[in-house]
Motif scaffolding. Structure first.
Motif, PDB file in Angstrom:
ATOM      1  N   TRP A 163       0.823  -1.205   0.000  1.00  0.00           N
ATOM      2  CA  TRP A 163       0.000   0.000   0.000  1.00  0.00           C
ATOM      3  C   TRP A 163       0.857   1.255   0.000  1.00  0.00           C
ATOM      4  O   TRP A 163       0.466   2.271  -0.583  1.00  0.00           O
ATOM      5  N   GLU A 164       2.003   1.181   0.642  1.00  0.00           N
ATOM      6  CA  GLU A 164       2.919   2.323   0.619  1.00  0.00           C
ATOM      7  C   GLU A 164       3.416   2.582  -0.807  1.00  0.00           C
ATOM      8  O   GLU A 164       3.480   3.734  -1.255  1.00  0.00           O
ATOM      9  N   VAL A 165       3.742   1.505  -1.522  1.00  0.00           N
ATOM     10  CA  VAL A 165       4.191   1.647  -2.910  1.00  0.00           C
ATOM     11  C   VAL A 165       3.077   2.233  -3.773  1.00  0.00           C
ATOM     12  O   VAL A 165       3.303   3.118  -4.608  1.00  0.00           O
ATOM     13  N   LEU A 166       1.851   1.754  -3.583  1.00  0.00           N
ATOM     14  CA  LEU A 166       0.719   2.246  -4.357  1.00  0.00           C
ATOM     15  C   LEU A 166       0.506   3.737  -4.124  1.00  0.00           C
ATOM     16  O   LEU A 166       0.366   4.520  -5.082  1.00  0.00           O
ATOM     17  N   ALA A 167       0.469   4.138  -2.853  1.00  0.00           N
ATOM     18  CA  ALA A 167       0.247   5.548  -2.534  1.00  0.00           C
ATOM     19  C   ALA A 167       1.356   6.429  -3.097  1.00  0.00           C
ATOM     20  O   ALA A 167       1.107   7.511  -3.632  1.00  0.00           O
ATOM     21  N   THR A 168       2.595   5.950  -3.007  1.00  0.00           N
ATOM     22  CA  THR A 168       3.734   6.714  -3.524  1.00  0.00           C
ATOM     23  C   THR A 168       3.642   6.883  -5.025  1.00  0.00           C
ATOM     24  O   THR A 168       3.892   7.973  -5.567  1.00  0.00           O
ATOM     25  N   ASP A 169       3.286   5.813  -5.733  1.00  0.00           N
ATOM     26  CA  ASP A 169       3.171   5.881  -7.192  1.00  0.00           C
ATOM     27  C   ASP A 169       2.089   6.870  -7.615  1.00  0.00           C
ATOM     28  O   ASP A 169       2.273   7.650  -8.563  1.00  0.00           O
ATOM     29  N   VAL A 170       0.953   6.837  -6.932  1.00  0.00           N
ATOM     30  CA  VAL A 170      -0.136   7.748  -7.293  1.00  0.00           C
ATOM     31  C   VAL A 170       0.239   9.193  -6.978  1.00  0.00           C
ATOM     32  O   VAL A 170      -0.021  10.107  -7.769  1.00  0.00           O
ATOM     33  N   GLU A 171       0.873   9.409  -5.835  1.00  0.00           N
ATOM     34  CA  GLU A 171       1.283  10.762  -5.464  1.00  0.00           C
ATOM     35  C   GLU A 171       2.346  11.321  -6.399  1.00  0.00           C
ATOM     36  O   GLU A 171       2.492  12.532  -6.544  1.00  0.00           O
ATOM     37  N   SER A 172       3.090  10.442  -7.045  1.00  0.00           N
ATOM     38  CA  SER A 172       4.170  10.902  -7.914  1.00  0.00           C
ATOM     39  C   SER A 172       3.675  11.342  -9.301  1.00  0.00           C
ATOM     40  O   SER A 172       4.458  11.870 -10.088  1.00  0.00           O
ATOM     41  N   VAL A 173       2.392  11.124  -9.595  1.00  0.00           N
ATOM     42  CA  VAL A 173       1.854  11.551 -10.891  1.00  0.00           C
ATOM     43  C   VAL A 173       1.839  13.078 -10.927  1.00  0.00           C
ATOM     44  O   VAL A 173       1.184  13.714 -10.092  1.00  0.00           O
ATOM     45  N   PRO A 174       2.539  13.709 -11.863  1.00  0.00           N
ATOM     46  CA  PRO A 174       2.612  15.179 -11.902  1.00  0.00           C
ATOM     47  C   PRO A 174       1.312  15.794 -12.394  1.00  0.00           C
ATOM     48  O   PRO A 174       0.500  15.140 -13.057  1.00  0.00           O
ATOM     49  N   GLU A 175       1.125  17.069 -12.096  1.00  0.00           N
ATOM     50  CA  GLU A 175      -0.093  17.776 -12.476  1.00  0.00           C
ATOM     51  C   GLU A 175      -0.286  17.802 -13.988  1.00  0.00           C
ATOM     52  O   GLU A 175      -1.419  17.681 -14.472  1.00  0.00           O
ATOM     53  N   HIS A 176       0.808  17.951 -14.740  1.00  0.00           N
ATOM     54  CA  HIS A 176       0.645  18.003 -16.195  1.00  0.00           C
ATOM     55  C   HIS A 176       0.135  16.677 -16.756  1.00  0.00           C
ATOM     56  O   HIS A 176      -0.530  16.643 -17.795  1.00  0.00           O
ATOM     57  N   GLU A 177       0.432  15.553 -16.067  1.00  0.00           N
ATOM     58  CA  GLU A 177      -0.089  14.263 -16.499  1.00  0.00           C
ATOM     59  C   GLU A 177      -1.590  14.173 -16.209  1.00  0.00           C
ATOM     60  O   GLU A 177      -2.353  13.640 -17.026  1.00  0.00           O
ATOM     61  N   TYR A 178      -2.012  14.719 -15.059  1.00  0.00           N
ATOM     62  CA  TYR A 178      -3.449  14.768 -14.784  1.00  0.00           C
ATOM     63  C   TYR A 178      -4.162  15.608 -15.839  1.00  0.00           C
ATOM     64  O   TYR A 178      -5.242  15.255 -16.312  1.00  0.00           O
ATOM     65  N   GLU A 179      -3.551  16.740 -16.198  1.00  0.00           N
ATOM     66  CA  GLU A 179      -4.159  17.607 -17.201  1.00  0.00           C
ATOM     67  C   GLU A 179      -4.269  16.881 -18.538  1.00  0.00           C
ATOM     68  O   GLU A 179      -5.283  16.985 -19.239  1.00  0.00           O
ATOM     69  N   ARG A 180      -3.232  16.137 -18.900  1.00  0.00           N
ATOM     70  CA  ARG A 180      -3.267  15.375 -20.143  1.00  0.00           C
ATOM     71  C   ARG A 180      -4.389  14.340 -20.103  1.00  0.00           C
ATOM     72  O   ARG A 180      -5.138  14.168 -21.070  1.00  0.00           O
ATOM     73  N   ARG A 181      -4.503  13.642 -18.970  1.00  0.00           N
ATOM     74  CA  ARG A 181      -5.535  12.611 -18.857  1.00  0.00           C
ATOM     75  C   ARG A 181      -6.925  13.218 -18.827  1.00  0.00           C
ATOM     76  O   ARG A 181      -7.886  12.603 -19.292  1.00  0.00           O
ATOM     77  N   ARG A 182      -7.034  14.417 -18.276  1.00  0.00           N
ATOM     78  CA  ARG A 182      -8.336  15.090 -18.310  1.00  0.00           C
ATOM     79  C   ARG A 182      -8.742  15.408 -19.742  1.00  0.00           C
ATOM     80  O   ARG A 182      -9.906  15.230 -20.126  1.00  0.00           O
ATOM     81  N   ARG A 183      -7.790  15.876 -20.542  1.00  0.00           N
ATOM     82  CA  ARG A 183      -8.093  16.185 -21.942  1.00  0.00           C
ATOM     83  C   ARG A 183      -8.445  14.914 -22.714  1.00  0.00           C
ATOM     84  O   ARG A 183      -9.392  14.889 -23.497  1.00  0.00           O
ATOM     85  N   VAL A 184      -7.656  13.866 -22.495  1.00  0.00           N
ATOM     86  CA  VAL A 184      -7.926  12.592 -23.176  1.00  0.00           C
ATOM     87  C   VAL A 184      -9.278  12.040 -22.726  1.00  0.00           C
ATOM     88  O   VAL A 184     -10.073  11.545 -23.541  1.00  0.00           O
ATOM     89  N   GLY A 185      -9.557  12.129 -21.416  1.00  0.00           N
ATOM     90  CA  GLY A 185     -10.831  11.639 -20.898  1.00  0.00           C
ATOM     91  C   GLY A 185     -12.013  12.391 -21.478  1.00  0.00           C
ATOM     92  O   GLY A 185     -13.049  11.797 -21.789  1.00  0.00           O
ATOM     93  N   ALA A 186     -11.861  13.716 -21.643  1.00  0.00           N
ATOM     94  CA  ALA A 186     -12.936  14.511 -22.236  1.00  0.00           C
ATOM     95  C   ALA A 186     -13.146  14.132 -23.695  1.00  0.00           C
ATOM     96  O   ALA A 186     -14.280  14.070 -24.182  1.00  0.00           O
ATOM     97  N   ALA A 187     -12.045  13.875 -24.410  1.00  0.00           N
ATOM     98  CA  ALA A 187     -12.144  13.522 -25.827  1.00  0.00           C
ATOM     99  C   ALA A 187     -12.770  12.141 -26.022  1.00  0.00           C
ATOM    100  O   ALA A 187     -13.541  11.922 -26.957  1.00  0.00           O
TER     101      ALA A 187
END
Length: 347
Positions: A262-286
C-alpha cells in the motif's frame, strides 16, 4: 419513471403467473404429467424470483465494534448527506466503492475497495464517502428493490433464451422458436435501461454534490482526478504482485512485500505530476471517460462541480482520527495485501 415501474411490476407479474400455472398443473394432475410440468414451472419461477441482495462475500466484513473510528467517520458523512449511516462496511481489493441495501431488514452496506482508499488523501476519502452515501439520499431507482430485482429477472430470462452456439439441427429449430421472445426480452431490457438511465445520471451528479459538501469542492474534484489514474494504480498492483520475492507465503520476505504494497501504491499515485493529470483530463474529455456505463462522463461531473460555487469541507479528518482509522484497518490491509501478492491482481 411510472412506465419503468410498470415494466418492473409486469416482469414480476410474469413470475407470479408461472407460479399460478405450476400450482394449477399440480392440482389437475393429468396422470402425473401435470405434477411434472408443474414442478418444472415452479423451478423456473424460483430462478426468476425477486432476489434480495446479500452481504458481499468477497472482502473483509468490518462491523461497528471492529472499527469504531471508521464507522464514526461514516456516521458524520451520513449526517451531512441527510441519511442514515451504514450498518456494515466490507473492504475488498477492488479499485471501486459502492453502497447497497441487503435483506428484508434493509441492512445498509458500504463496500470500500482498499486500493482506491489507499490512493486518496484524507479529505478525498471523505469526498468518496460523501458520494457513496449520497446515493441513499437521492432516490436512485436503479438501486431500489422493485426495479433492481426486475432487471435481474430479465437478465435471467435473457440467459435462458440465449441462442446455442454451433447448433445441431434440433437446436437450430429451438433457436428459431426462441427468436421472438429473445428479442422481446432484449427490447424490454433496453427500454428499462433508457427509462432509468437519466435518473441514474442525475443520481450521480447529486452524489457528487454531497461529495463536495462533505469533503469540500476541492477534495471532490481531486477525488475525480484520482479516478483517471485508476488503471495506473492497477498496473502498480499487478507489478508488485508479480515481483519475485524468493519466499513462500508467510515467509518474512513475502510478509514484508505485503506490508509495503500500500505504501508503494500511494507513492506511485502521489508521484503523478499535475501536467499528467491535465493530459488525462483532456484525453478523458475527448474519449468520454467514465467510471462505468452507469456514470456520466467524468469530465462533465468535474465541470459541474467547478461551475458551482465552491463549498468548504463540512467534515474534516484530524490527524488523530486518521491514525485511529489506520490502526483499525491494519489487519485488513495486511490480509488483502497478502491476498493480492498470493493470487495476483485482476482488477
Amino acid at each position: 419513471m411510472v412506465f419503468a415501474y410498470a415494466i418492473a411490476f409486469a416482469v414480476h407479474a410474469v413470475t407470479v403467473v408461472l407460479i399460478a400455472c405450476a400450482l394449477w398443473c399440480v392440482v389437475r394432475g393429468w396422470g402425473g404429467l401435470g405434477v411434472l410440468l408443474g414442478g418444472v414451472l415452479l423451478l423456473l419461477a424460483w430462478t426468476l424470483r425477486p432476489r434480495l441482495t446479500r452481504l458481499p462475500n468477497d472482502g473483509q466484513v468490518i462491523r461497528r465494534d471492529d472499527a469504531p473510528s471508521l464507522h464514526s467517520l461514516v456516521d458524520e458523512v451520513a449526517e451531512v448527506a441527510g441519511t442514515r449511516s451504514v450498518d456494515v462496511i466490507v473492504v475488498n481489493t477492488d479499485i471501486n466503492a459502492s453502497v447497497m441495501t441487503c435483506g428484508l431488514r434493509g441492512q445498509r452496506v458500504l463496500t470500500l475497495g482498499l486500493p482506491l482508499w489507499e490512493m486518496l488523501r484524507p479529505q478525498q476519502r471523505i469526498a468518496l464517502l460523501g458520494h457513496e452515501l449520497g446515493h441513499y439520499s437521492n432516490g436512485d431507482t436503479r438501486r431500489g428493490l422493485i426495479i433492481a430485482t426486475a432487471y435481474r429477472s430479465l437478465l435471467t430470462w435473457r440467459y435462458y433464451l440465449a441462442p446455442t452456439a454451433d447448433p445441431t439441427p434440433v437446436e437450430i429449430v429451438v433457436n428459431l422458436v426462441y427468436l421472438v421472445p429473445r428479442r422481446l426480452i432484449r427490447g424490454v431490457l433496453l427500454i428499462l435501461d433508457r427509462l432509468t438511465s437519466s435518473v441514474a445520471r442525475r443520481g450521480e451528479y447529486l452524489a457528487d454534490s454531497f461529495a463536495g459538501r462533505a469533503g469540500s469542492t476541492e477534495a471532490a474534484v481531486e477525488f475525480m482526478d484520482r479516478l483517471l489514474v485508476a488503471e495506473s494504480a492497477a498496473t502498480t498492483l499487478r507489478r508488485e504482485a508479480n515481483k519475485p520475492r524468493g519466499g513462500r507465503r508467510g515467509s518474512s520476505r513475502a510478509v514484508e512485500g505485503a506490508e509495503k504494497l500500500w505504501e508503494v501504491l500511494a507513492t506511485d499515485v502521489e508521484s503523478v505530476p499535475e501536467h499528467e493529470y491535465e493530459r488525462r483530463r483532456r484525453v478523458g474529455a475527448a474519449r468520454g471517460h467514465r467510471v462505468d456505463s452507469s456514470h456520466p462522463p467524468t469530465h462533465l461531473r468535474r465541470e459541474r462541480l467547478l461551475t458551482c460555487p465552491p463549498v468548504p469541507a463540512t467534515v474534516v479528518m484530524s490527524d488523530e482520527h486518521e491514525r485511529r482509522i489506520s490502526g483499525e484497518l491494519a489487519a485488513v490491509r495486511r490480509l488483502l495485501a497478502e491476498e493480492i501478492i498470493r493470487d495476483g491482481f485482476d482488477g
